[in-house]
Scaffold this motif. Structure first.
Motif, short mmCIF file in Angstrom:
data_model
loop_
_atom_site.label_atom_id
_atom_site.label_comp_id
_atom_site.label_asym_id
_atom_site.label_seq_id
_atom_site.Cartn_x
_atom_site.Cartn_y
_atom_site.Cartn_z
N LYS A 249 24.63 9.64 0.62
CA LYS A 249 23.67 9.11 1.58
C LYS A 249 23.19 10.21 2.55
N TYR A 250 24.14 11.04 2.97
CA TYR A 250 23.76 12.13 3.89
C TYR A 250 22.95 13.22 3.18
N ALA B 230 19.64 12.01 3.07
CA ALA B 230 19.05 12.03 4.40
C ALA B 230 18.61 13.44 4.80
N ARG C 136 12.92 12.13 9.31
CA ARG C 136 14.03 11.27 9.76
C ARG C 136 15.00 12.12 10.56
N ARG C 137 16.05 11.46 11.06
CA ARG C 137 17.07 12.21 11.82
C ARG C 137 18.43 11.99 11.19
N PRO C 138 18.88 12.94 10.34
CA PRO C 138 20.16 12.74 9.64
C PRO C 138 21.37 12.78 10.55
N ILE C 139 21.34 13.60 11.61
CA ILE C 139 22.51 13.70 12.49
C ILE C 139 22.06 13.66 13.95
N VAL D 246 13.56 8.45 16.75
CA VAL D 246 14.33 8.23 15.52
C VAL D 246 15.82 8.36 15.85
N THR D 247 16.59 7.45 15.34
CA THR D 247 18.03 7.46 15.64
C THR D 247 18.77 8.23 14.57
N PRO D 248 19.95 8.73 14.90
CA PRO D 248 20.73 9.46 13.90
C PRO D 248 21.07 8.58 12.72
N HIS D 249 21.37 9.26 11.63
CA HIS D 249 21.56 8.58 10.36
C HIS D 249 23.02 8.17 10.16
N ARG D 250 23.67 7.71 11.20
CA ARG D 250 25.09 7.40 11.09
C ARG D 250 25.33 6.26 10.09
N TYR E 48 29.35 2.35 6.89
CA TYR E 48 30.51 2.03 6.06
C TYR E 48 31.74 1.82 6.92
#
Lengths: 577, 117
Positions: free
Chosen positions: A367-368, A371, A456-459, B110-114, B117
């Protein structure tokens, strides 16, 4: 019996009247016809007459100019002579072909073929130099003429060639920016008008023939030609030093996604495209994928930190430098024992990173990776971009998770990796990279302006800050020492990937790809740089072959961009004085 | 009286005729001038194109570097020979960029991709 005078006179008057009437009718018919031709059919008649006395040929007009971010021309046009002929008006074609063959250095048979055509216009040789054109003019051959048409020139020769691409003989974009922005660059068509004599031969002088059409748009790149030159110089020097097969240096502004340099080797001269093989034309930074090796650990580490499965001081057992996975062994360079996660990154421990990836799990890692833009196109404004290779977890083997954590079993393009690392540099935003900033039309109006675009913003910013600190340690104390600068903090990661041998179906023990990816100044990044050295022969490690290139490029570029170091240089100046 | 009128008419038509001829000749002369100037423009434009190309070729970084080495005996500075001086402009530029980055982040929202799970 003598005729009566009165009868004769009457008869004569009658005939005269008939004659007059006939003349009047005839005159009226002529006047009517003239009126019809001169007034009603005036336009059609004029057009028909014009067509009989003129011959029009459509040639391409000037393509738009391509300039760098400071307005320095990288691709422009100059009108050059082309030799044309009207075969229908040439009597002794053999003699003409023989004379032209010597002047143009074209086989006589080829000229005879062209002159044998039943047409009133043929090209004999296009876009030749002035001296050859003068030689043809001096021959004063009937039915042979010189026509001026624009030719594309690349004044900086090989500089930025793989990104610019090139245009064909009819000024159509065939590769690179020339192809991608064809709709903007191509101008309208120019009409070249010849006057013809009574026998249909073209007679008009050259200068007055050309009716100019609208010019193509002017394209401004984000590339800085000085930064480009620095990148190419250092890449050339590294390839020569290591006897490498080729290499890539990409420089990006991580805050915007704008590319500052795009150096690829081997390359070609777009002014002489026939001299190089098509393989050299390829823009390998977007078309070719490679296994990134340990540089990929930046992305795996970002994912693990973001998910909280590790922290910089989390202890991981590296054992004696080996770890068995799915019947194979993952090796480290030396024994590790218990090490922190920051040391895992600093010394590029495969075992440590595999364990971090196992903690993360395949679905979360995948998933990351998605991303961060792997397995999809970056959508950079260049043709032929590859999406790279990232398989779905359902197709992974029991070793895949471990392999991915070390940058194996994944295919990335150089631009993908640099864009992902730029996300760490800019606080977590995955941006769309771009190479064209503005497009201007011939009237000086801006028709396109690129804005910063985040996908997008991965982290989060916190994760980006923590990871930046860890990457600074890699350069300060770890494998990337040779990328370090005295005045600036550098964050980065080395990578040494074995090349997969397709014939042997195994990783080669001799062929490697040495790389370094990082950004500088680490506290407020202005440059994100990727260096990839393809199959170096003398030395292989990324920290040895690629890190020094990063240092040399960033040192010169920071100076060129007048970026002051964190603490300035004032104290040092005082010390020197 | 009749002769005088005839003379005036001849004179009138003579002047009109002369004016017409003069106008036609002048028209041809002006057309010729325009044509010549047009040719000159085309030639000057071509010259400009060639000079622009030469300028671009001569200002190429590789040309300048070559000239600096061969003609002026200049060399690239060695490490330690360059001293960076902090400038207010550069600092201001850095601050401006940071401000822009913050604005960009706020605009994108945009928010982080946390992971969940």
């Amino acid at each position: 019996m003598k005729p009566n005078i009165g009868d004769v006179s009457q008869s004569s008057r009658f005939r005269s009247a008939i004659l007059c009437f006939g003349l009047l009718v005839g005159f009226a018919v002529i006047v009517s016809r003239l009126f019809y031709l001169q007034v009603i059919q005036a336009n059609e008649g004029a057009l028909q007459a014009w067509n009989q006395h003129h011959k029009s040929i459509v040639v391409e007009s000037n393509r738009g100019v391509i300039v760098d971010r400071n307005g320095s021309a990288l691709a422009l046009n100059v009108e050059v002579p082309s030799v044309t002929a009207d075969p229908m008006s040439i009597e002794d074609r053999g003699k003409v072909a023989e004379k032209l063959s010597r002047a143009l250095d074209v086989p006589k048979s080829q000229l005879m073929k062209e002159l044998g055509k039943k047409q009133d216009f043929v090209w004999l040789k296009r876009k030749l130099d002035e001296s050859s054109a003068k030689a043809v003019q001096q021959l004063s051959l009937p039915g042979v003429d010189i026509l001026m048409e624009p030719r594309r020139f690349y004044p900086k020769t090989t500089l930025l060639a793989n990104l610019l691409g090139f245009a064909g003989i009819d000024s159509q974009g065939l590769e690179g920016i020339e192809l991608q922005y064809e709709s903007y660059l191509q101008g309208g068509k120019s009409l070249v008008v010849f006057q013809r004599d009574a026998r249909g031969r073209m007679i008009n002088p050259v200068g007055s023939r050309k009716l100019r059409a609208s010019e193509g748009h002017r394209i401004t790149l984000t590339i800085d030609e000085v930064i480009q030159y620095i990148a190419e110089q250092e890449l050339d020097a590294a390839i020569q030093r290591t006897q490498a097969k080729g290499g890539t240096v990409l420089v990006m502004d991580p805050a915007t996604g704008a590319m500052l340099a795009w150096a690829i080797r081997p390359t070609f001269d777009p002014n002489k495209i026939s001299a190089g093989s098509p393989d050299l034309w390829r823009n390998r930074a977007v078309t070719d994928v490679y296994e990134p090796g340990s540089t990929f650990k930046v992305v795996v580490a970002a994912s693990a930190l973001e998910e909280g499965v590790v922290e910089p001081d989390t202890l991981i057992y590296g054992g004696d430098g080996g770890m068995s996975i799915a019947g194979t062994t993952v090796h480290d360079i030396g024994k590790s024992g218990w090490i922190t996660f920051s040391e895992v990154l600093r010394h590029s421990s495969n075992v440590g990173m595999v364990k971090a990836a196992i903690s993360l799990g395949d679905k979360r890692l995948y998933k990351y990776l998605r991303a961060f833009g792997f397995g999809e196109k970056t959508e950079i404004d260049l043709p032929g971009e590859s999406a790279g290779i990232l398989r779905d977890p359902s197709k992974w083997s029991s070793r895949s998770l471990a392999s991915l954590s070390m940058g194996q079993e994944v295919g990335v393009t150089p631009i993908q990796l640099l864009t992902a690392v730029s996300a760490v540099a800019n606080g977590g935003y995955l941006l769309k990279p771009y190479v064209v900033s503005e497009v201007w039309n011939a009237q000086g109006e801006r028709v396109l302006k690129r804005e910063v675009e985040a996908k997008r913003r991965p982290i989060s910013d916190e994760t980006a800050q923590v990871l930046t600190g860890l990457l600074q340690e890699v350069v300060a104390q770890g494998t990337g020492k040779r990328a370090g600068l005295a005045e600036y903090a550098v964050a980065g990661k080395t990578g040494t990937a074995q090349v997969f041998d397709q014939k042997a179906k195994a990783y080669s023990s001799t062929k490697v790809i040495g790389s370094f990816v990082g950004f500088v100044p680490a506290e407020a990044p202005r440059l994100a740089i990727l260096v990839v050295i393809d199959e170096p022969k003398t030395e292989g490690w990324g920290g040895v072959v690629a890190a020094p290139v990063f240092r040399k490029v960033s040192e010169q570029v920071l100076r060129h961009m007048r970026i002051a170091p964190k603490n300035g240089g004032l104290m040092k100046v005082a010390a020197i004085s | 009286m009749r002769r005088s009128g005839f003379t005036m008419m001849v004179l009138f038509f003579g002047i009109i005729g002369s004016l017409y001829v003069w106008m036609r000749i002048d028209l041809l002369r002006v057309s010729s001038d325009i044509e010549r100037l047009n040719d000159q423009r085309v030639e000057l434009e071509h010259r400009q194109e060639v000079l622009h190309l030469q300028l671009s070729q001569l200002t190429a970084p590789q040309k300048i570097a070559q000239a600096a080495k061969r003609q002026l005996n200049l060399e690239m500075p060695q490490p330690g020979q360059i001293v960076m001086v902090a400038s207010d402009t550069a600092m201001a530029s850095n601050e401006k960029r940071l401000k822009n980055a913050v604005q960009l982040a706020q605009r994108l929202n945009v928010t982080p991709h946390r992971s969940t799970y």
